[in-house]
Scaffold this motif. Structure first.
Motif, mmCIF file in Angstrom:
data_model
loop_
_atom_site.group_PDB
_atom_site.id
_atom_site.type_symbol
_atom_site.label_atom_id
_atom_site.label_comp_id
_atom_site.label_asym_id
_atom_site.label_seq_id
_atom_site.Cartn_x
_atom_site.Cartn_y
_atom_site.Cartn_z
ATOM 1 N N LEU A 122 1.499 -1.271 0.314
ATOM 2 C CA LEU A 122 0.315 0.235 -0.314
ATOM 3 C C LEU A 122 0.704 1.069 -0.247
ATOM 4 C CD1 LEU A 122 -2.861 -1.200 2.978
ATOM 5 C CD2 LEU A 122 -2.628 -1.028 0.289
ATOM 6 N N ALA A 123 1.473 1.115 0.960
ATOM 7 C CA ALA A 123 2.769 2.370 0.993
ATOM 8 C C ALA A 123 3.384 2.902 -0.336
ATOM 9 C CB ALA A 123 3.676 2.313 1.573
ATOM 10 N N GLY A 124 3.777 1.460 -1.051
ATOM 11 C CA GLY A 124 4.196 1.690 -1.912
ATOM 12 C C GLY A 124 4.111 1.722 -3.558
ATOM 13 N N ALA A 125 2.904 1.905 -3.294
ATOM 14 C CA ALA A 125 1.844 1.864 -4.316
ATOM 15 C C ALA A 125 1.018 3.389 -4.264
ATOM 16 C CB ALA A 125 0.621 1.544 -4.488
ATOM 17 N N ALA A 126 1.125 3.889 -3.178
ATOM 18 C CA ALA A 126 1.152 5.235 -2.504
ATOM 19 C C ALA A 126 2.234 6.652 -3.357
ATOM 20 C CB ALA A 126 0.806 5.742 -1.491
ATOM 21 N N ILE A 127 3.682 6.058 -3.041
ATOM 22 C CA ILE A 127 4.931 6.585 -3.673
ATOM 23 C C ILE A 127 4.915 6.080 -4.724
ATOM 24 C CG2 ILE A 127 7.361 7.251 -2.831
ATOM 25 C CD1 ILE A 127 6.860 6.300 -0.870
ATOM 26 N N GLY A 128 4.827 4.885 -5.327
ATOM 27 C CA GLY A 128 5.377 5.397 -6.430
ATOM 28 C C GLY A 128 4.188 5.632 -7.318
ATOM 29 N N GLY A 129 2.762 5.512 -7.539
ATOM 30 C CA GLY A 129 1.305 6.639 -8.286
ATOM 31 C C GLY A 129 1.749 8.381 -8.499
ATOM 32 N N TRP A 130 2.324 8.167 -6.629
ATOM 33 C CA TRP A 130 2.871 10.042 -6.700
ATOM 34 C C TRP A 130 3.649 10.378 -7.900
ATOM 35 C CZ3 TRP A 130 7.232 12.135 -4.190
ATOM 36 C CH2 TRP A 130 7.440 13.590 -4.507
ATOM 37 N N MET A 131 4.733 9.118 -7.166
ATOM 38 C CA MET A 131 6.101 9.876 -8.177
ATOM 39 C C MET A 131 6.023 9.557 -9.628
ATOM 40 S SD MET A 131 9.221 7.752 -6.411
ATOM 41 C CE MET A 131 10.648 8.551 -7.420
ATOM 42 N N GLY A 132 4.711 8.937 -10.172
ATOM 43 C CA GLY A 132 4.613 8.531 -11.634
ATOM 44 C C GLY A 132 3.968 10.452 -12.310
ATOM 45 N N ARG A 133 3.452 10.413 -11.819
ATOM 46 C CA ARG A 133 2.278 11.861 -12.352
ATOM 47 C C ARG A 133 2.474 13.414 -12.653
ATOM 48 N NH1 ARG A 133 4.896 13.988 -7.966
ATOM 49 N NH2 ARG A 133 4.860 16.349 -7.569
ATOM 50 N N ARG A 134 3.985 12.938 -12.971
ATOM 51 C CA ARG A 134 4.550 13.984 -13.723
ATOM 52 C C ARG A 134 3.649 13.824 -15.298
ATOM 53 N NH1 ARG A 134 8.945 15.143 -17.093
ATOM 54 N NH2 ARG A 134 9.659 12.991 -16.015
ATOM 55 N N PRO A 135 2.973 14.603 -15.843
ATOM 56 C CA PRO A 135 2.988 14.478 -17.533
ATOM 57 C C PRO A 135 4.162 14.317 -18.138
ATOM 58 C CG PRO A 135 2.193 16.607 -17.025
ATOM 59 C CD PRO A 135 2.730 16.026 -15.691
ATOM 60 N N VAL A 136 4.326 13.472 -18.819
ATOM 61 C CA VAL A 136 5.300 12.997 -20.477
ATOM 62 C C VAL A 136 4.597 13.161 -21.878
ATOM 63 C CG1 VAL A 136 6.644 11.869 -18.710
ATOM 64 C CG2 VAL A 136 4.820 10.993 -19.554
ATOM 65 N N ASP A 137 5.320 13.420 -22.826
ATOM 66 C CA ASP A 137 4.562 13.289 -23.818
ATOM 67 C C ASP A 137 4.280 12.180 -24.525
ATOM 68 O OD1 ASP A 137 4.638 16.459 -24.742
ATOM 69 O OD2 ASP A 137 6.913 16.421 -25.226
ATOM 70 N N THR A 138 3.154 12.062 -25.071
ATOM 71 C CA THR A 138 3.241 10.751 -25.778
ATOM 72 C C THR A 138 3.694 10.620 -27.100
ATOM 73 O OG1 THR A 138 1.173 10.467 -23.991
ATOM 74 C CG2 THR A 138 0.991 8.939 -25.960
ATOM 75 N N TRP A 139 4.562 10.169 -27.572
ATOM 76 C CA TRP A 139 5.689 9.609 -29.134
ATOM 77 C C TRP A 139 5.030 9.493 -30.030
ATOM 78 C CZ3 TRP A 139 8.121 13.757 -30.329
ATOM 79 C CH2 TRP A 139 8.477 15.140 -29.604
ATOM 80 N N VAL A 140 4.065 8.921 -31.034
ATOM 81 C CA VAL A 140 3.805 8.124 -32.433
ATOM 82 C C VAL A 140 4.725 8.507 -33.402
ATOM 83 C CG1 VAL A 140 2.130 7.351 -33.532
ATOM 84 C CG2 VAL A 140 1.895 8.512 -31.550
ATOM 85 N N GLN A 141 5.232 7.204 -33.623
ATOM 86 C CA GLN A 141 6.147 7.068 -34.540
ATOM 87 C C GLN A 141 5.910 6.966 -36.360
ATOM 88 O OE1 GLN A 141 8.511 3.367 -34.611
ATOM 89 N NE2 GLN A 141 9.789 3.826 -36.282
ATOM 90 N N VAL A 142 6.266 7.840 -36.931
ATOM 91 C CA VAL A 142 5.322 8.469 -37.971
ATOM 92 C C VAL A 142 6.272 7.177 -39.300
ATOM 93 C CG1 VAL A 142 5.557 10.058 -40.346
ATOM 94 C CG2 VAL A 142 5.517 10.556 -37.505
ATOM 95 N N LYS A 143 5.176 6.351 -40.159
ATOM 96 C CA LYS A 143 6.536 6.035 -41.282
ATOM 97 C C LYS A 143 7.294 6.777 -42.562
ATOM 98 C CE LYS A 143 5.350 2.554 -44.660
ATOM 99 N NZ LYS A 143 6.313 1.836 -44.938
ATOM 100 N N ILE A 144 8.727 6.595 -42.426
ATOM 101 C CA ILE A 144 9.916 6.892 -43.377
ATOM 102 C C ILE A 144 9.086 6.467 -44.413
ATOM 103 C CG2 ILE A 144 11.986 7.588 -43.644
ATOM 104 C CD1 ILE A 144 12.232 7.467 -40.609
ATOM 105 N N PRO A 145 8.980 6.978 -45.448
ATOM 106 C CA PRO A 145 8.715 6.510 -46.857
ATOM 107 C C PRO A 145 10.328 5.515 -46.861
ATOM 108 C CG PRO A 145 8.489 8.910 -47.242
ATOM 109 C CD PRO A 145 9.017 8.592 -45.833
ATOM 110 N N GLU A 146 9.933 3.979 -47.548
ATOM 111 C CA GLU A 146 11.030 3.320 -48.441
ATOM 112 C C GLU A 146 11.864 4.244 -49.218
ATOM 113 O OE1 GLU A 146 11.391 0.389 -47.841
ATOM 114 O OE2 GLU A 146 9.584 0.303 -47.085
ATOM 115 N N ARG A 147 13.241 4.086 -48.672
ATOM 116 C CA ARG A 147 14.784 4.870 -48.917
ATOM 117 C C ARG A 147 15.283 4.225 -50.661
ATOM 118 N NH1 ARG A 147 16.816 5.263 -42.933
ATOM 119 N NH2 ARG A 147 14.901 4.515 -42.726
#
Length: 139
Positions: free
Chosen positions: A114-139
């Motif tokens: 319970l303590a670990g879940a509370a601390i882990g959830g608190w540490m993971g609260r900071r927003p981070v970017d969601t990156w999506v890969q773009v297909k590069i045309p064939e070379r």
């Protein structure tokens, strides 16, 4: 936009960097003109064939669930271990009815989880970017 290219490893402030983030200034079928974040003047013209990976940011997310899961696992192990180590043995005499070392370790593990879940959830609260890969045309 986040880009990985062999050309960027030789360029300006990103010398040796794995990834660079910035803005696309222009694009053609064989080149991409890129301006790095924080650098309003310099641009890099990248041949498409030398771009290894291209990603765009699509909003943000947090890591509360992931942090809570890892925290609860680590907390359970730590709590059970500590409870097992500090347990006072009954010695040569018989233990009172209903008094078991396994129960102490389980309760310690649950409190730790319970303590670990509370601390882990608190540490993971900071927003981070969601990156999506773009297909590069064939070379």
């Amino acid at each position: 936009m986040r880009i990985r290219s062999s050309v960027l490893g030789e360029w300006g402030t990103f010398s040796g960097a794995r990834y660079a983030t910035g803005t696309v200034v222009s694009a053609t079928t064989d080149t991409l003109t890129f301006r790095a974040d924080g650098d309003s003047t310099a641009t890099a013209i990248l041949p498409v064939r030398r771009i290894f990976k291209l990603e765009i940011a699509r909003g943000t997310h947090d890591n509360k669930k992931y942090g809570a899961l890892l925290g609860s696992l680590a907390g359970f192990v730590a709590g059970a271990t500590i409870a097992g180590l500090v347990h006072r043995s009954c010695g040569e005499s018989a233990c009172p009815d209903g008094y078991y070392r396994d129960v102490d370790a389980t309760i310690g593990g649950l409190v730790g989880a319970l303590a670990g879940a509370a601390i882990g959830g608190w540490m993971g609260r900071r927003p981070v970017d969601t990156w999506v890969q773009v297909k590069i045309p064939e070379r």
